[in-house]
Design a protein around this motif. Sequence first.
Motif, mmCIF file in Angstrom:
data_model
loop_
_atom_site.group_PDB
_atom_site.id
_atom_site.type_symbol
_atom_site.label_atom_id
_atom_site.label_comp_id
_atom_site.label_asym_id
_atom_site.label_seq_id
_atom_site.Cartn_x
_atom_site.Cartn_y
_atom_site.Cartn_z
ATOM 1 N N GLN A 1 0.844 -1.194 0.000
ATOM 2 C CA GLN A 1 0.000 0.000 0.000
ATOM 3 C C GLN A 1 0.876 1.240 0.000
ATOM 4 O OE1 GLN A 1 -2.902 -0.053 3.091
ATOM 5 N NE2 GLN A 1 -3.761 1.948 2.558
ATOM 6 N N VAL A 2 0.574 2.156 -0.910
ATOM 7 C CA VAL A 2 1.389 3.361 -1.046
ATOM 8 C C VAL A 2 0.985 4.378 0.011
ATOM 9 C CG1 VAL A 2 2.035 5.247 -2.557
ATOM 10 C CG2 VAL A 2 1.624 2.968 -3.507
ATOM 11 N N ASN A 27 5.772 2.169 -3.034
ATOM 12 C CA ASN A 27 5.754 2.142 -4.491
ATOM 13 C C ASN A 27 6.731 3.186 -4.988
ATOM 14 O OD1 ASN A 27 4.955 1.813 -7.269
ATOM 15 N ND2 ASN A 27 2.969 1.119 -6.541
ATOM 16 N N ASN A 96 0.304 13.591 -5.811
ATOM 17 C CA ASN A 96 -0.271 12.318 -6.219
ATOM 18 C C ASN A 96 0.084 12.086 -7.687
ATOM 19 O OD1 ASN A 96 -1.852 9.915 -6.265
ATOM 20 N ND2 ASN A 96 -3.299 10.847 -4.837
ATOM 21 N N TRP A 102 -3.086 7.225 -6.312
ATOM 22 C CA TRP A 102 -2.989 6.509 -5.046
ATOM 23 C C TRP A 102 -3.873 7.197 -4.006
ATOM 24 C CZ3 TRP A 102 2.804 7.297 -6.132
ATOM 25 C CH2 TRP A 102 3.291 6.246 -6.922
#
Length: 114
Positions: A1-2, A27, A96, A102
């Motif tokens: 999970q970012v 990520n 983002n 994300w």
Amino acid sequence: QVQLVESGGGLVQAGGSLRLSCAASGNSFSGKPMGWYRQAPGKQRDLVAQISSGGTTYYADFVKGRFTISRDDAKNTVYLQMNSLTPEDTAVYYCNRIWMKWSWGQGTQVTVSS
């Protein structure tokens, strides 16, 4: 999970400068167009600036000539240098992806006093 973590905001007088940073964990920014966005109280979130994977930049008219976006993929970090700040720049700033976003981070508050 970012997880996106924005930092560098604060209180500054009109005409001043700030440099925002955005780091990601979980990520990589590499190869992905990235953007800085801002949201003032009671207003929608707007794109402020974006940078392609190759370094091509785009700026919203209201920051053109004052803000500079950059990226360091080795550090997985995107920056926003903000100069000649005005009270109208007061907002929470977020970073983002441009597409396939994300989850949004907490953002960093920028407050410009007159």
